[in-house]
Design a protein around this motif. Structure first.
Motif, PDB file in Angstrom:
ATOM      1  N   SER A  16       0.839  -1.211   0.000  1.00  0.00           N
ATOM      2  CA  SER A  16       0.000   0.000   0.000  1.00  0.00           C
ATOM      3  C   SER A  16       0.867   1.251   0.000  1.00  0.00           C
ATOM      4  O   SER A  16       0.572   2.225  -0.711  1.00  0.00           O
ATOM      5  CB  SER A  16      -0.921   0.007   1.219  1.00  0.00           C
ATOM      6  OG  SER A  16      -1.831  -1.060   1.166  1.00  0.00           O
ATOM      7  N   SER A  19       2.267   1.913  -3.478  1.00  0.00           N
ATOM      8  CA  SER A  19       1.240   2.486  -4.352  1.00  0.00           C
ATOM      9  C   SER A  19       0.988   3.950  -4.011  1.00  0.00           C
ATOM     10  O   SER A  19       0.930   4.806  -4.902  1.00  0.00           O
ATOM     11  CB  SER A  19      -0.067   1.693  -4.230  1.00  0.00           C
ATOM     12  OG  SER A  19       0.100   0.403  -4.737  1.00  0.00           O
ATOM     13  N   TYR A  20       0.850   4.234  -2.731  1.00  0.00           N
ATOM     14  CA  TYR A  20       0.606   5.610  -2.283  1.00  0.00           C
ATOM     15  C   TYR A  20       1.766   6.517  -2.697  1.00  0.00           C
ATOM     16  O   TYR A  20       1.556   7.629  -3.198  1.00  0.00           O
ATOM     17  CB  TYR A  20       0.407   5.633  -0.773  1.00  0.00           C
ATOM     18  CG  TYR A  20       0.185   7.010  -0.213  1.00  0.00           C
ATOM     19  CD1 TYR A  20      -1.085   7.569  -0.185  1.00  0.00           C
ATOM     20  CD2 TYR A  20       1.244   7.763   0.286  1.00  0.00           C
ATOM     21  CE1 TYR A  20      -1.295   8.847   0.321  1.00  0.00           C
ATOM     22  CE2 TYR A  20       1.048   9.038   0.794  1.00  0.00           C
ATOM     23  CZ  TYR A  20      -0.223   9.577   0.805  1.00  0.00           C
ATOM     24  OH  TYR A  20      -0.422  10.831   1.298  1.00  0.00           O
ATOM     25  N   TYR A  22       3.901   6.161  -5.164  1.00  0.00           N
ATOM     26  CA  TYR A  22       3.875   6.419  -6.602  1.00  0.00           C
ATOM     27  C   TYR A  22       2.803   7.443  -6.935  1.00  0.00           C
ATOM     28  O   TYR A  22       3.057   8.410  -7.661  1.00  0.00           O
ATOM     29  CB  TYR A  22       3.636   5.127  -7.392  1.00  0.00           C
ATOM     30  CG  TYR A  22       3.766   5.347  -8.875  1.00  0.00           C
ATOM     31  CD1 TYR A  22       4.971   5.118  -9.516  1.00  0.00           C
ATOM     32  CD2 TYR A  22       2.697   5.840  -9.620  1.00  0.00           C
ATOM     33  CE1 TYR A  22       5.105   5.361 -10.882  1.00  0.00           C
ATOM     34  CE2 TYR A  22       2.818   6.088 -10.973  1.00  0.00           C
ATOM     35  CZ  TYR A  22       4.032   5.845 -11.600  1.00  0.00           C
ATOM     36  OH  TYR A  22       4.152   6.103 -12.940  1.00  0.00           O
ATOM     37  N   ASP A  23       1.616   7.255  -6.394  1.00  0.00           N
ATOM     38  CA  ASP A  23       0.488   8.130  -6.725  1.00  0.00           C
ATOM     39  C   ASP A  23       0.685   9.557  -6.239  1.00  0.00           C
ATOM     40  O   ASP A  23       0.172  10.489  -6.861  1.00  0.00           O
ATOM     41  CB  ASP A  23      -0.809   7.552  -6.167  1.00  0.00           C
ATOM     42  CG  ASP A  23      -1.214   6.257  -6.865  1.00  0.00           C
ATOM     43  OD1 ASP A  23      -0.699   5.962  -7.964  1.00  0.00           O
ATOM     44  OD2 ASP A  23      -2.038   5.527  -6.296  1.00  0.00           O
ATOM     45  N   HIS A  76      -3.398   3.663  -7.669  1.00  0.00           N
ATOM     46  CA  HIS A  76      -3.128   2.229  -7.766  1.00  0.00           C
ATOM     47  C   HIS A  76      -3.839   1.553  -6.596  1.00  0.00           C
ATOM     48  O   HIS A  76      -3.485   1.782  -5.443  1.00  0.00           O
ATOM     49  CB  HIS A  76      -1.628   1.960  -7.666  1.00  0.00           C
ATOM     50  CG  HIS A  76      -0.842   2.396  -8.852  1.00  0.00           C
ATOM     51  ND1 HIS A  76      -0.564   3.717  -9.121  1.00  0.00           N
ATOM     52  CD2 HIS A  76      -0.276   1.672  -9.847  1.00  0.00           C
ATOM     53  CE1 HIS A  76       0.153   3.786 -10.233  1.00  0.00           C
ATOM     54  NE2 HIS A  76       0.345   2.557 -10.697  1.00  0.00           N
ATOM     55  N   VAL A  78      -4.511  -1.872  -4.761  1.00  0.00           N
ATOM     56  CA  VAL A  78      -3.976  -3.226  -4.632  1.00  0.00           C
ATOM     57  C   VAL A  78      -4.950  -4.034  -3.777  1.00  0.00           C
ATOM     58  O   VAL A  78      -5.330  -3.613  -2.689  1.00  0.00           O
ATOM     59  CB  VAL A  78      -2.575  -3.211  -3.999  1.00  0.00           C
ATOM     60  CG1 VAL A  78      -2.037  -4.614  -3.829  1.00  0.00           C
ATOM     61  CG2 VAL A  78      -1.622  -2.368  -4.845  1.00  0.00           C
ATOM     62  N   LEU A  96      -4.077  -5.499  -9.279  1.00  0.00           N
ATOM     63  CA  LEU A  96      -3.965  -4.053  -9.434  1.00  0.00           C
ATOM     64  C   LEU A  96      -5.172  -3.554 -10.202  1.00  0.00           C
ATOM     65  O   LEU A  96      -5.532  -4.117 -11.239  1.00  0.00           O
ATOM     66  CB  LEU A  96      -2.693  -3.687 -10.208  1.00  0.00           C
ATOM     67  CG  LEU A  96      -2.635  -2.247 -10.747  1.00  0.00           C
ATOM     68  CD1 LEU A  96      -2.556  -1.243  -9.602  1.00  0.00           C
ATOM     69  CD2 LEU A  96      -1.491  -2.086 -11.717  1.00  0.00           C
ATOM     70  N   LEU A  98      -5.986   0.156 -11.747  1.00  0.00           N
ATOM     71  CA  LEU A  98      -5.374   1.465 -11.950  1.00  0.00           C
ATOM     72  C   LEU A  98      -6.413   2.440 -12.471  1.00  0.00           C
ATOM     73  O   LEU A  98      -6.979   2.249 -13.551  1.00  0.00           O
ATOM     74  CB  LEU A  98      -4.199   1.370 -12.921  1.00  0.00           C
ATOM     75  CG  LEU A  98      -3.435   2.664 -13.189  1.00  0.00           C
ATOM     76  CD1 LEU A  98      -2.920   3.301 -11.892  1.00  0.00           C
ATOM     77  CD2 LEU A  98      -2.299   2.402 -14.154  1.00  0.00           C
ATOM     78  N   TYR A 114       0.143  -8.285  -9.737  1.00  0.00           N
ATOM     79  CA  TYR A 114       1.490  -8.164  -9.191  1.00  0.00           C
ATOM     80  C   TYR A 114       1.922  -9.523  -8.666  1.00  0.00           C
ATOM     81  O   TYR A 114       1.148 -10.206  -7.989  1.00  0.00           O
ATOM     82  CB  TYR A 114       1.522  -7.209  -7.988  1.00  0.00           C
ATOM     83  CG  TYR A 114       1.486  -5.741  -8.313  1.00  0.00           C
ATOM     84  CD1 TYR A 114       2.496  -5.123  -9.035  1.00  0.00           C
ATOM     85  CD2 TYR A 114       0.447  -4.942  -7.833  1.00  0.00           C
ATOM     86  CE1 TYR A 114       2.469  -3.766  -9.294  1.00  0.00           C
ATOM     87  CE2 TYR A 114       0.414  -3.584  -8.079  1.00  0.00           C
ATOM     88  CZ  TYR A 114       1.427  -2.999  -8.808  1.00  0.00           C
ATOM     89  OH  TYR A 114       1.397  -1.652  -9.043  1.00  0.00           O
TER      90      TYR A 114
END
Length: 139
Positions: A16, A19-20, A22-23, A76, A78, A96, A98, A114
């Motif tokens: 998590s 993903s966070y 990256y976002d 993202h 997950v 995933l 998106l 993933y």
């Protein structure tokens, strides 16, 4: 290796957090999710394999390049995590979803799977040591 519920939660949080990061384009947080010698590969819609990208620096170069091309806001999501023991660490499979928002329009960009391997560092923190992403379609 049997994982405890606490270890599974820590690993879920790692995925998590990646993903966070990256976002929100927090590259320092994102880099901290990967082991220094991590590898990453990707396949889009059954096409050619991209990678492997070897080492945290190569992975972050890939991520930074992707971020630089994006004009939308990504999310993202997950889900459906499950864990398998492996010789190289703990294997975690997940889905995933998106989603992107641009110009006040939100759309599903793609879905994927993933296949991650996670290990603990010397301090006991979980890190991604290998990541493979199969995207269901190009976007």
């Amino acid at each position: 290796m049997n994982l405890t519920a606490e270890q599974k939660l820590e690993i879920h949080e790692l995925l998590s957090r990646a993903s966070y990061a990256y976002d929100t384009r927090d590259t320092d947080m994102l880099a901290s999710c990967f082991a220094e010698d991590a590898t990453m590969s990707m396949r889009i819609a059954g096409g050619e394999l991209a990678g492997p990208f070897v080492g945290r620096d190569a992975i972050m170069e890939l991520m930074a390049g992707s971020m630089a091309q994006q004009t939308d806001v990504r999310r993202h999501v997950v889900s459906n995590l499950f864990f398998l023991a492996g010789a190289a660490g703990i294997r975690v499979n997940s889905f995933l979803t998106l989603i992107a928002t641009e110009n006040s329009q939100t759309a599903l960009l793609t879905t994927g799977v993933y296949q991650d391997t996670v290990v603990q560092d010397e301090a006991g923190n979980w890190r991604l040591s290998a990541r493979h992403l199969d995207l269901d379609n190009a976007y």
